[in-house]
Scaffold this motif. Structure first.
Motif, PDB file in Angstrom:
ATOM      1  N   GLU A 346      35.317  93.822  29.357  1.00 34.08           N
ATOM      2  CA  GLU A 346      34.796  92.500  29.695  1.00 34.08           C
ATOM      3  C   GLU A 346      35.874  91.519  30.153  1.00 34.08           C
ATOM      4  N   PHE A 347      37.077  91.663  29.604  1.00 38.85           N
ATOM      5  CA  PHE A 347      38.146  90.731  29.973  1.00 38.85           C
ATOM      6  C   PHE A 347      38.659  90.953  31.397  1.00 38.85           C
ATOM      7  N   LEU A 348      38.487  92.143  31.926  1.00 37.47           N
ATOM      8  CA  LEU A 348      39.066  92.504  33.224  1.00 37.47           C
ATOM      9  C   LEU A 348      38.145  92.056  34.353  1.00 37.47           C
ATOM     10  N   PHE A 362      42.123  88.224  34.742  1.00 40.45           N
ATOM     11  CA  PHE A 362      41.279  88.330  33.553  1.00 40.45           C
ATOM     12  C   PHE A 362      40.307  87.158  33.500  1.00 40.45           C
ATOM     13  N   GLN A 363      39.237  87.332  32.730  1.00 42.61           N
ATOM     14  CA  GLN A 363      38.162  86.344  32.728  1.00 42.61           C
ATOM     15  C   GLN A 363      37.563  86.197  31.335  1.00 42.61           C
ATOM     16  N   LEU A 384      47.091  81.776  28.481  1.00 41.78           N
ATOM     17  CA  LEU A 384      47.833  82.431  27.400  1.00 41.78           C
ATOM     18  C   LEU A 384      47.410  83.878  27.196  1.00 41.78           C
ATOM     19  N   PHE A 385      46.196  84.217  27.601  1.00 41.53           N
ATOM     20  CA  PHE A 385      45.723  85.599  27.448  1.00 41.53           C
ATOM     21  C   PHE A 385      46.679  86.582  28.121  1.00 41.53           C
ATOM     22  N   MET A 408      47.269  80.246  34.821  1.00 41.65           N
ATOM     23  CA  MET A 408      46.275  81.157  35.386  1.00 41.65           C
ATOM     24  C   MET A 408      46.286  82.462  34.604  1.00 41.65           C
ATOM     25  N   ASN A 409      45.121  83.085  34.494  1.00 38.65           N
ATOM     26  CA  ASN A 409      44.997  84.346  33.766  1.00 38.65           C
ATOM     27  C   ASN A 409      45.159  85.528  34.723  1.00 38.65           C
TER      28      ASN A 409
END
Length: 461
Positions: A346-348, A362-363, A384-385, A408-409
């Motif tokens: 889900e993060f990608l 990432f999202q 920060l992720f 930005m992620n």
């Protein structure tokens, strides 16, 4: 007593962080120690770094792109050693050098056919400064247009064209009559150019901060609009050039012909600082239009024999080892493989890029537990992720990479163009393992996340 760099290196090997803390930028030392990047590297070969214990690291930074041919390439070392032993006249100044003429010829052979002249300098930011001056003198206009979030360097002229606020804060007032427009926005660009008072539009074909790729029609339309309004089209290829994107110049992806190409970074294989501007004959002949103007712009150390020899040998390596082709092939494979992971995580959000200029974005996830964890990090410090990806990549998988920009992620890979199948597997397996770990909110990686958030909140106070 004889002087020996090898002896100095051996005697003071364990002192480098202390020396930097006392005499140089101690904040950089604090950063490295805080995130656990304070390694003592002892050797570097190709795309690999080796620490004092012999551990091998895969370098996906390549010195911010300068080591496109890999570190300590033997062909370039041999060329530099040979140059040192020949006792050649260098920087005579009231003379012209053979090696700079040869390097200019080699570079221009790779450029669009409208670019027939070269100017050499010491760095990318010097190339940008030269472009600003040359554009103003050629057009007799003063305004320069650039893009939001672009990066062009940190000297005062190029800083005036750099969109990242953190680099500009406190250094103003900057160069007047510099106007920014959104990247990939043709309507905004035409509006900025329409008064016919803009000397140059300076743009990265792919933005380095974020690895932002334009629409297919963007750069062709940029070329058309610049011609329509009498503005010079300047392609900043300082990071994207010399094979980085799977073409020798990134502009080749869109078939455009700028009035100037700016270059540096990979041009000398990372050994000697060198930059350059390829331009039309019209620009060169306008700026240097009389004998008494032969020295109106230059740089003391530009065209020195070591830099020119490094450039000639670096270009030889690129062609001989087919590094442009390798960049395209391996980079496309990495991007496609990471994108194939997206349905599982889900993060990608996506992987994107061209050649060996790669971003992983990432999202915010949809499931409640992951969404709460994401929100905690974002509240502490936007982007920060990415540190939750980069720190384990480095500590657990020995892969060195970076964030693509502030706030930005997006994680960015800018590796040497020499990556092998082994390296490709190392990258994708390490990336997948790290991303998978972030989806376990009770795992150790989120302990790291909470610690990072705590540090970020403390620094805000």
């Amino acid at each position: 007593m004889s002087f020996s760099i090898a002896d100095l290196f051996t005697q003071h090997f364990d002192e480098k962080f202390d020396l930097h803390e006392y005499y140089l930028n101690n904040q950089m030392v604090r950063v490295l120690r805080t995130i656990g990047y304070d390694r003592n590297y002892k050797k570097a070969i190709g795309q690999y770094l080796y620490d004092e214990d012999g551990n091998e690291y895969l370098d996906l930074l390549s010195g911010f792109g300068v080591f496109a041919m890999g570190r300590n390439h033997p062909t370039i070392i041999k060329a530099l050693q040979e140059t040192l032993t020949l006792e050649l006249p260098s920087l005579v100044q009231m003379d012209v050098s053979l090696l700079s003429g040869l390097l200019a010829k080699e570079i221009l052979a790779t450029c669009p056919d409208n670019l027939e002249k070269m100017f050499f300098c010491n760095s990318g930011t010097e190339a940008v400064e030269a472009a600003i001056k040359f554009a103003r003198y050629t057009t007799k206009r003063s305004r320069i247009v650039h893009c939001d979030h672009g990066y062009h360097g940190l000297t005062m002229g190029s800083l005036s064209l750099t969109g990242e606020h953190i680099f500009r804060e406190g250094f103003g007032p900057l160069l007047p009559e510099c106007t920014s427009v959104p990247f990939n926005d043709l309507a905004a660009l035409e509006q900025a150019l329409s008064n016919k008072d803009v000397a140059a539009f300076i743009v990265e074909p792919i933005q380095g901060k974020g690895v932002n790729i334009p629409d297919d029609n963007y750069l062709p339309e940029v070329e058309r609009l610049c011609k329509k309004y009498g503005t010079l089209f300047v392609a900043d290829e300082i990071q994207t050039g010399i094979g980085r994107t799977g073409k020798f110049w990134a502009i080749e992806h869109w078939g455009v012909k700028p009035d100037m190409i700016l270059m540096a970074k990979a041009l000398s294989g990372g050994f000697i600082p060198v930059g350059g501007v390829a331009m039309t004959t019209h620009i060169m002949d306008t700026v240097f239009n009389r004998m008494d103007r032969a020295v109106v712009h230059g740089s003391t150390f530009s065209k020195n024999n070591m830099a020119m020899a490094a450039g000639l040998s670096a270009l030889h390596v690129v062609h001989e080892e087919k590094l442009v082709e390798n960049s395209a092939k391996v980079g496309e494979d990495i991007i496609a493989t990471i994108n194939a992971m997206a349905p599982k995580y889900e993060f990608l959000k996506e992987a994107r890029g061209k050649g060996s200029m790669i971003a992983i974005e990432f999202q915010s996830p949809k499931s409640l537990g992951l969404k709460a964890a994401w929100a905690m990090l974002e509240a502490a410090n936007k982007g920060l992720f990415c540190q939750m990806i980069l720190i384990p990549l480095f500590k657990e998988h020995r892969v060195l990479a970076q964030v693509a920009g502030h706030g930005m992620n997006v994680v960015k890979f800018l590796p040497p163009l020499t990556l092998t199948q082994k390296d490709r597997d190392w990258i994708v397996n390490s990336v997948e393992k790290t991303i998978a770990d972030t989806h376990n909110v009770t795992g150790s990686i989120w302990t790291l996340g909470k610690n990072l958030a705590g540090h970020a909140l403390k620094n805000k106070k």
